[in-house]
Design a protein around this motif. Structure first.
Motif, PDB file in Angstrom:
ATOM      1  N   PHE B 113      -1.508 -19.828 -29.945  1.00 41.87           N
ATOM      2  CA  PHE B 113      -2.042 -21.196 -30.055  1.00 41.87           C
ATOM      3  C   PHE B 113      -1.072 -22.196 -29.420  1.00 41.87           C
ATOM      4  CE2 PHE B 113      -2.151 -25.248 -32.345  1.00 41.87           C
ATOM      5  CZ  PHE B 113      -3.437 -25.661 -32.016  1.00 41.87           C
ATOM      6  N   GLY B 114       0.215 -22.060 -29.763  1.00 42.41           N
ATOM      7  CA  GLY B 114       1.229 -22.985 -29.227  1.00 42.41           C
ATOM      8  C   GLY B 114       1.292 -22.924 -27.714  1.00 42.41           C
ATOM      9  N   LEU B 115       1.298 -21.706 -27.202  1.00 42.75           N
ATOM     10  CA  LEU B 115       1.412 -21.537 -25.751  1.00 42.75           C
ATOM     11  C   LEU B 115       0.166 -22.064 -25.033  1.00 42.75           C
ATOM     12  CD1 LEU B 115       3.464 -20.419 -23.800  1.00 42.75           C
ATOM     13  CD2 LEU B 115       2.421 -18.186 -23.979  1.00 42.75           C
ATOM     14  N   GLY B 121      -3.166 -28.148 -22.549  1.00 42.73           N
ATOM     15  CA  GLY B 121      -3.400 -29.562 -22.833  1.00 42.73           C
ATOM     16  C   GLY B 121      -3.756 -29.795 -24.295  1.00 42.73           C
ATOM     17  N   PHE B 122      -3.692 -31.076 -24.673  1.00 42.66           N
ATOM     18  CA  PHE B 122      -3.808 -31.420 -26.093  1.00 42.66           C
ATOM     19  C   PHE B 122      -5.139 -32.066 -26.488  1.00 42.66           C
ATOM     20  CE2 PHE B 122       0.674 -30.954 -25.364  1.00 42.66           C
ATOM     21  CZ  PHE B 122       1.148 -30.396 -26.531  1.00 42.66           C
ATOM     22  N   GLU B 123      -6.151 -32.015 -25.615  1.00 42.80           N
ATOM     23  CA  GLU B 123      -7.433 -32.624 -25.981  1.00 42.80           C
ATOM     24  C   GLU B 123      -8.039 -31.890 -27.177  1.00 42.80           C
ATOM     25  OE1 GLU B 123      -8.095 -31.475 -22.191  1.00 42.80           O
ATOM     26  OE2 GLU B 123      -6.440 -32.856 -21.939  1.00 42.80           O
ATOM     27  N   ILE B 124      -8.773 -32.662 -28.000  1.00 41.01           N
ATOM     28  CA  ILE B 124      -9.332 -32.109 -29.252  1.00 41.01           C
ATOM     29  C   ILE B 124     -10.157 -30.846 -28.980  1.00 41.01           C
ATOM     30  CG2 ILE B 124     -10.919 -32.558 -31.189  1.00 41.01           C
ATOM     31  CD1 ILE B 124      -8.404 -34.119 -31.502  1.00 41.01           C
ATOM     32  N   LYS B 125     -11.044 -30.953 -27.955  1.00 38.01           N
ATOM     33  CA  LYS B 125     -11.925 -29.827 -27.653  1.00 38.01           C
ATOM     34  C   LYS B 125     -11.110 -28.572 -27.298  1.00 38.01           C
ATOM     35  CE  LYS B 125     -15.712 -28.462 -24.708  1.00 38.01           C
ATOM     36  NZ  LYS B 125     -16.276 -28.630 -23.394  1.00 38.01           N
ATOM     37  N   LYS B 126     -10.069 -28.797 -26.523  1.00 36.20           N
ATOM     38  CA  LYS B 126      -9.218 -27.664 -26.114  1.00 36.20           C
ATOM     39  C   LYS B 126      -8.476 -27.092 -27.308  1.00 36.20           C
ATOM     40  CE  LYS B 126      -8.325 -28.214 -21.214  1.00 36.20           C
ATOM     41  NZ  LYS B 126      -7.360 -28.493 -20.185  1.00 36.20           N
TER      42      LYS B 126
END
Lengths: 548, 162
Positions: B113-115, B121-126
């Motif tokens: 998950f971290g990687l 990227g940090f978008e909610i959907k992603k």
């Protein structure tokens, strides 16, 4: 003999578990071969951890499925998108992609698929016929000859891996050094442990291999931010119906090309380090030279698809011949298979086929069967391939990195192995960045202990170091090693220089010397042919020189 | 004469060989007949030293290769070039450092998950996608190795306490 073959056949074909594993292996291989950035070697390496819990034959059959599937997987991406999935399908792109664009995708895929199948079948027959004979030859080898053979395997890997020969030799030596860390197998003395208990067991082969090859490759794949985030392929192609019947008829009509290309593939596979990436281009080049339709090459010529695909699958059989007969891996994939056998406490060598006939013939049969799976699975894997190509590389890389860690842990159930993988992953990544080829290092790690063991045996039997050059086979391999080290300079030299003109004939004449020393009539005849051919070339090439 | 990447690598390799050759003198000799335990590594290290020296000389004579002052070697380019690889290194070290506490299942999920999030990227959907991918993939792999291949993967102190 027949009993053994039947038993081996039953252990593969009548065992639903083995067949199931081969099915999955071939599918995984086709996908690994089709995805750019992934290689067949990577597919086989990542399969290895799954094989720990299997029997030796099941493990090898699964890996053979990946190996054979991988060679044919590359043709899907190169034909449908114009991007070769693996280096071994580069030449297929030259005519395969134009053929698809001309409106014959089904025929193009069929030609590639069935050429791969026939090439693989021809090499399988040669494998069955030649490996036991070569193994008999291997029984003549003493430790001196084995040591020299390993040196030759390393030097030819260096010279064929491309790039800077100095860096290649350094990479090979680093691999040999890595294999010395830990307790030595002869005296049981700890070496280079620096007080760490974990180091005493040495670096296990699998973590080093996964680190150097897979881990470093994944880091390279995600290096470019933009590429890492975009789908694996922008053009992913469409599902097409393969024209099997017509493709088979076309290939059989061009049987000379099929056989020539297959033999090129087998020969290239037998040479250590020269894999499918070389054989497909060589076969394409020869097909072009021999074709009456030379001008059609590059525009969708059938022979241009048949030659590279037959050659790259035949390479697999060639590489297996060396591994099965002499215990020397022909490439990274067979090095992994050698490692897999070692995990099951089986050491391949000249006596392997005699000592483990069931396993040896099982490998032969699995190699045959894998080709049928490859043909049967192509249409199905094409659909999965189209789905996989929509996944961005960073997703695949992240998941596979975690899988590498789990797989490596499964080898000995110790976390130290994961640290080893990470350490060698970092080394491999930076070595690649700095222009060092990784193949010699991997072969160095695999063959290091074997080289030391044979050197110890040789010096244990006799103090006379001259035996390395007075024994014909040892001399032969050492001469081959020298010739292979000089080979890159020959490639770079201009054709009109004296060195370039003398390299081939002098090499032939020099190589005849150990053959003469061997004494047997057949080898004497080969030696005479070598001398005569070398002398002819020497005369022809030097007679055109102007004396100034 | 020029100094480039190869020069630095060659010097590093020579230093490495020096340290290892020095260390080879500490290899015990049990006094058995036959080849000493230090013999083969010493041969390999001597050859490695010679090749490193050749590389050093070649790099210093060379005028074309990898000059250190070239455009590609400014700090910003280096950072961008190795950003993703550095993230992978860092995450992997963290994963290994906390493996004893988190175990392979939780540690693996957090690692993936971290990687994924740091690289993707940090978008909610992603982030939602990444969490689903990490749980499913590690869950499957963990199950295959634990139940299918009977490998006892590190459980982690957290799960043990729980």
């Amino acid at each position: 003999m027949i009993d053994v073959i039947l038993q081996a056949f039953a252990s593969i074909v009548l065992d639903p578990v083995t067949l199931g594993l081969m099915f999955v292996g071939t599918l995984a291989g086709i996908l690994a071969g089709a995805i750019p950035g992934f290689t067949i070697a990577m597919g086989v390496i990542l399969t290895l951890p799954f094989t720990f819990g299997m029997t030796a034959i099941q493990g090898l059959a699964t890996m053979l499925g990946v190996f054979v599937g991988g060679f044919s997987g590359g043709l899907m991406s190169c034909m449908l998108t114009g991007i070769p999935g693996t280096p071994s399908s580069v030449a297929t792109t030259f005519d395969g992609f134009p053929l698809v664009r001309s409106g014959r995708p089904g025929l193009a895929l069929g030609l590639g698929l069935w050429s791969s199948f026939f090439g693989g079948m021809i090499s399988a027959v040669i494998l069955v016929a030649l490996a036991p004979q070569l193994a008999f030859l291997g029984l003549e080898f003493g430790p001196w000859d084995y040591f020299s053979l390993i040196i030759f395997a390393l030097t030819i890997t260096v010279s064929l891996s491309g790039g800077n020969i100095t860096k290649g030799l350094i990479a090979g030596l680093l691999g040999l050094f890595a294999a010395t860390v830990g307790e030595d197998e002869i005296n049981g003395v700890a070496r280079f442990t620096f007080g760490f208990d974990d180091f005493k067991q040495g670096f296990a082969f699998l973590p080093v291999l996964i680190g150097l090859f897979a881990f470093s490759q994944l880091l390279t794949d995600v290096e470019d931010d933009k590429r890492a985030k975009s789908p694996l392929m922008s053009q992913s192609g469409t599902v097409v119906k393969v024209e099997h019947r017509q493709a088979i008829l076309i290939i059989l009509k061009r049987w000379v090309n099929l056989f020539r290309s297959s033999f090129i593939g087998i020969f290239t596979g037998i040479l250590p380090a020269a894999g499918g990436s070389i054989s497909n281009i060589l076969a394409y080049d020869q097909a072009k030279k021999a074709s009456p339709n030379r001008s059609n090459f590059g525009k969708g010529e059938y022979d241009g698809v048949i030659a590279p695909e037959a050659a790259n699958n035949a390479t697999a059989g060639g590489a297996l011949i060396m591994m099965m007969a002499l215990g020397i891996p022909g490439d990274i994939v067979t090095a992994v298979m050698l490692g897999a056998l070692m995990i099951h406490n089986i050491i391949p060598g000249p006596t392997f086929i005699q000592d483990e006939p069931l396993l040896a013939y099982g490998v032969f049969i699995a190699f045959f069967v894998a080709h049928f799976f490859m043909v049967g699975l192509q249409a199905f894997s094409l659909r999965i391939f189209l789905l996989v190509t929509k996944i961005p590389m960073y997703v695949l890389a992240s998941v596979i990195l975690a899988y590498c860690a789990i797989g490596v842990f499964a080898l000995h159930n110790i976390v130290f192995d994961i640290w080893v993988m990470f350490f060698f992953g970092v080394i491999g990544y930076f070595m690649k960045k700095l222009g060092f080829p990784l193949a010699p290092m991997i072969l160095g790690v695999v063959l290091g202990k074997l080289a030391e063991l044979n050197l110890a045996r040789a010096t244990g039997i006799s103090d006379d170091m001259l035996l390395f050059i007075s024994r014909p086979w040892s001399l032969f391999f050492l001469l081959m090693a020298v010739i292979s080290v000089i080979f890159p300079f020959y490639q770079e030299a201009k054709k009109e220089t004296l060195f370039a003109k003398l390299y081939v004939p002098v090499s032939m004449i020099v190589l005849s010397l150990p053959l003469f020393l061997m004494g047997s009539p057949v080898r004497m005849i080969v030696a005479v042919i070598l001398v005569l051919t070398g002398a002819y070339f020497l005369y022809k090439r030097t007679s055109s020189l102007k004396i100034t | 004469m020029s100094i480039n990447k190869d020069t630095i690598v060659a010097i590093f390799l020579l230093l490495f060989c020096g340290i290892m050759i020095n260390s080879s003198f500490d290899i015990e000799d049990p006094g058995y007949q036959g080849m000493k335990a230090s013999f083969w590594p010493t041969i390999v290290l001597c050859l490695l030293s010679v090749m490193s020296l050749v590389m050093l000389i070649k790099s210093m004579v060379s005028t074309t290769d990898n000059n250190l002052n070239s455009e590609n070697t400014n700090s910003q380019n280096i950072f961008l070039k190795f950003k993703n690889a550095s993230i992978c290194f860092l995450m992997f070290i963290l994963f290994l450092a906390f493996l004893d506490y988190l175990g392979m299942l939780i540690g693996g999920v957090l690692f993936v998950f971290g990687l994924l999030t740091l690289l993707g990227g940090f978008e909610i959907k992603k982030i939602i996608n990444h969490s689903i991918i990490s749980i499913i993939t590690i869950g499957i792999m963990w199950s295959i190795f634990t139940f299918g291949l009977k490998v006892i993967l590190p459980e982690g102190e957290i799960l043990r306490i729980w």
